[in-house]
Design a protein around this motif. Structure first.
Motif, PDB file in Angstrom:
ATOM      1  N   PRO A  60       0.393  -1.273  -0.151  1.00  0.00           N
ATOM      2  CA  PRO A  60      -0.205  -0.419   0.520  1.00  0.00           C
ATOM      3  C   PRO A  60       0.351   1.594   0.336  1.00  0.00           C
ATOM      4  N   GLY A  61       2.074   1.436   0.478  1.00  0.00           N
ATOM      5  CA  GLY A  61       2.513   2.619   0.508  1.00  0.00           C
ATOM      6  C   GLY A  61       2.937   2.795  -0.634  1.00  0.00           C
ATOM      7  N   THR A  62       3.413   1.664  -1.616  1.00  0.00           N
ATOM      8  CA  THR A  62       4.433   2.042  -3.161  1.00  0.00           C
ATOM      9  C   THR A  62       2.983   2.629  -3.155  1.00  0.00           C
ATOM     10  N   LEU A  63       1.632   2.081  -3.797  1.00  0.00           N
ATOM     11  CA  LEU A  63       1.006   2.785  -4.505  1.00  0.00           C
ATOM     12  C   LEU A  63       0.802   4.204  -3.795  1.00  0.00           C
ATOM     13  N   TYR A  64       0.802   4.680  -2.416  1.00  0.00           N
ATOM     14  CA  TYR A  64       0.480   5.766  -1.548  1.00  0.00           C
ATOM     15  C   TYR A  64       1.960   6.860  -2.715  1.00  0.00           C
ATOM     16  N   GLN A  65       2.886   6.563  -2.927  1.00  0.00           N
ATOM     17  CA  GLN A  65       3.604   7.201  -3.655  1.00  0.00           C
ATOM     18  C   GLN A  65       2.621   7.800  -4.824  1.00  0.00           C
ATOM     19  N   PHE A  66       1.753   6.696  -5.503  1.00  0.00           N
ATOM     20  CA  PHE A  66       1.452   7.738  -6.551  1.00  0.00           C
ATOM     21  C   PHE A  66       0.180   8.298  -6.997  1.00  0.00           C
ATOM     22  N   PHE A  67      -0.974   7.639  -6.277  1.00  0.00           N
ATOM     23  CA  PHE A  67      -2.504   8.383  -5.395  1.00  0.00           C
ATOM     24  C   PHE A  67      -2.631   8.309  -4.442  1.00  0.00           C
ATOM     25  N   PRO A  68      -2.894   9.527  -4.136  1.00  0.00           N
ATOM     26  CA  PRO A  68      -3.595   9.465  -3.054  1.00  0.00           C
ATOM     27  C   PRO A  68      -4.841   8.246  -2.104  1.00  0.00           C
ATOM     28  N   ASN A  69      -5.296   8.120  -2.616  1.00  0.00           N
ATOM     29  CA  ASN A  69      -6.624   7.238  -2.392  1.00  0.00           C
ATOM     30  C   ASN A  69      -7.128   7.383  -3.611  1.00  0.00           C
ATOM     31  N   LYS A  70      -8.456   6.154  -3.366  1.00  0.00           N
ATOM     32  CA  LYS A  70      -9.037   5.113  -4.330  1.00  0.00           C
ATOM     33  C   LYS A  70      -9.707   6.276  -5.688  1.00  0.00           C
ATOM     34  N   GLU A  71      -9.781   7.543  -5.306  1.00  0.00           N
ATOM     35  CA  GLU A  71     -10.952   8.304  -6.015  1.00  0.00           C
ATOM     36  C   GLU A  71     -10.245   8.815  -7.425  1.00  0.00           C
ATOM     37  N   ALA A  72      -8.209   9.209  -6.902  1.00  0.00           N
ATOM     38  CA  ALA A  72      -7.095   9.415  -7.542  1.00  0.00           C
ATOM     39  C   ALA A  72      -7.211   8.334  -8.478  1.00  0.00           C
ATOM     40  N   ILE A  73      -7.210   7.344  -7.991  1.00  0.00           N
ATOM     41  CA  ILE A  73      -7.292   6.035  -9.476  1.00  0.00           C
ATOM     42  C   ILE A  73      -8.052   5.997 -10.084  1.00  0.00           C
ATOM     43  N   ALA A  74      -9.270   6.079 -10.103  1.00  0.00           N
ATOM     44  CA  ALA A  74     -10.239   6.224 -10.824  1.00  0.00           C
ATOM     45  C   ALA A  74     -10.493   7.023 -11.383  1.00  0.00           C
ATOM     46  N   ILE A  75      -9.995   8.659 -11.502  1.00  0.00           N
ATOM     47  CA  ILE A  75     -10.422   9.695 -11.726  1.00  0.00           C
ATOM     48  C   ILE A  75      -9.019   9.449 -12.871  1.00  0.00           C
ATOM     49  N   GLU A  76      -7.644   8.872 -13.047  1.00  0.00           N
ATOM     50  CA  GLU A  76      -6.915   8.716 -14.504  1.00  0.00           C
ATOM     51  C   GLU A  76      -7.064   7.749 -15.130  1.00  0.00           C
ATOM     52  N   LEU A  77      -7.597   6.507 -13.888  1.00  0.00           N
ATOM     53  CA  LEU A  77      -8.054   5.300 -15.434  1.00  0.00           C
ATOM     54  C   LEU A  77      -9.025   6.096 -15.903  1.00  0.00           C
ATOM     55  N   GLY A  78     -10.118   6.535 -15.492  1.00  0.00           N
ATOM     56  CA  GLY A  78     -11.231   7.481 -16.245  1.00  0.00           C
ATOM     57  C   GLY A  78     -10.813   7.886 -17.033  1.00  0.00           C
ATOM     58  N   GLY A  79     -10.255   9.133 -16.914  1.00  0.00           N
ATOM     59  CA  GLY A  79     -10.052   9.739 -17.944  1.00  0.00           C
ATOM     60  C   GLY A  79      -9.049   9.694 -19.414  1.00  0.00           C
ATOM     61  N   ARG A  80      -7.983   7.688 -19.170  1.00  0.00           N
ATOM     62  CA  ARG A  80      -7.483   7.410 -20.168  1.00  0.00           C
ATOM     63  C   ARG A  80      -8.543   7.082 -20.709  1.00  0.00           C
ATOM     64  N   LEU A  81      -9.318   6.202 -20.264  1.00  0.00           N
ATOM     65  CA  LEU A  81     -10.531   4.811 -20.945  1.00  0.00           C
ATOM     66  C   LEU A  81     -11.066   6.233 -22.070  1.00  0.00           C
ATOM     67  N   MET A  82     -12.030   7.366 -21.667  1.00  0.00           N
ATOM     68  CA  MET A  82     -12.548   8.629 -21.821  1.00  0.00           C
ATOM     69  C   MET A  82     -11.844   8.614 -23.125  1.00  0.00           C
ATOM     70  N   HIS A  83     -10.379   8.621 -22.854  1.00  0.00           N
ATOM     71  CA  HIS A  83      -9.505   9.403 -24.065  1.00  0.00           C
ATOM     72  C   HIS A  83      -9.688   8.210 -25.217  1.00  0.00           C
ATOM     73  N   GLU A  84      -9.113   7.453 -24.879  1.00  0.00           N
ATOM     74  CA  GLU A  84      -9.496   6.002 -25.592  1.00  0.00           C
ATOM     75  C   GLU A  84     -11.212   6.416 -26.701  1.00  0.00           C
ATOM     76  N   MET A  85     -11.548   6.093 -25.606  1.00  0.00           N
ATOM     77  CA  MET A  85     -13.929   6.053 -26.371  1.00  0.00           C
ATOM     78  C   MET A  85     -13.593   7.160 -27.522  1.00  0.00           C
ATOM     79  N   ARG A  86     -13.256   8.282 -26.855  1.00  0.00           N
ATOM     80  CA  ARG A  86     -13.018   9.269 -28.183  1.00  0.00           C
ATOM     81  C   ARG A  86     -12.152   9.319 -29.383  1.00  0.00           C
ATOM     82  N   GLU A  87     -11.390   8.396 -28.676  1.00  0.00           N
ATOM     83  CA  GLU A  87     -10.854   7.491 -30.375  1.00  0.00           C
ATOM     84  C   GLU A  87     -11.542   6.304 -31.101  1.00  0.00           C
TER      85      GLU A  87
END
Length: 219
Positions: A60-87
């Motif tokens: 978990p400590g390694t994860l928190y080096q990159f994302f502060p919480n679950k919401e931040a992970i979902a936002i990053e993942l969702g943003g990348r997916l929506m970019h691909e979906m637009r294409e």
């Protein structure tokens, strides 16, 4: 000659930050892939950072080096997916030649959109969950609006005389049919999934054929 900072005329001091950045990007990709698996399995609400870290094989400590919480992970993942979906919908929902058969147009659009969702099942799980983060919900609403506009652009080739209000209503119905079919398609695999894809196409064609009757009669 080895590919080193010195061989490229660069200092080791500049090379190290790039390597750290590359490692960081690989770790982020690893965490996002793990999050996608967890969100698909448990849904966003029940998912936890501990479960995501465990799926990624990190602490978990390694994860928190990159994302502060679950919401931040979902936002990053969702943003990348929506970019691909637009294409994807940019390729799937382009205006068609008026001479294109309705069945051919439906096949092309559905195949591309279904392929994206089957390749990224977390897109449906994340975007249609009851408690997705507000930022993702806003981005999804914008995507939804743009997608409906693109569907209208395709439909106008088959319904050139339709009043704007009718065209909008038809686009909403097509999208509603597609979303309902998509949920069934993602719930099956193999030959049964293929059968549901064909059912979805048949429903859309049978819905649109009477509306485009005059145009088809001239073909």
């Amino acid at each position: 000659m080895p590919d080193t900072a010195e061989s490229r005329g660069e200092s080791p001091e500049k090379e190290q930050p790039r390597r750290r950045q590359a490692r960081g990007e690989r770790r982020i990709a690893q965490l996002l892939e793990a999050a996608a698996s967890v969100f698909c399995t448990t849904g966003y609400t029940a998912a936890s950072t501990n479960a995501i870290a465990r799926e990624a094989g990190v602490s978990p400590g390694t994860l928190y080096q990159f994302f502060p919480n679950k919401e931040a992970i979902a936002i990053e993942l969702g943003g990348r997916l929506m970019h691909e979906m637009r294409e994807t919908y940019g390729e799937a929902l382009t205006p068609v030649d008026p001479a294109t058969p309705l069945e051919e147009a439906v096949d092309a659009a559905v195949d591309r959109l279904i392929a994206f969702n089957c390749e990224h099942p977390v897109f449906f799980a994340l975007m249609h969950g009851p408690d997705i983060p507000g930022r993702i919900a806003e981005q999804h609403d914008a995507l939804h609006t743009t997608l409906l506009s693109r569907i209208e652009d395709v439909l106008i080739s088959f319904l050139p005389a339709a009043p704007p209000a009718d065209l909008t209503r038809t686009a909403h119905m097509c999208f509603g049919i597609y979303k309902s079919g998509l949920e069934l398609i993602l719930g099956h695999e193999g030959a049964e999934r293929d059968a549901y894809v064909q059912e979805l196409k048949d429903v859309l064609i049978r819905y649109l054929e009477p509306l485009a009757g005059d145009r088809l009669g001239k073909g």
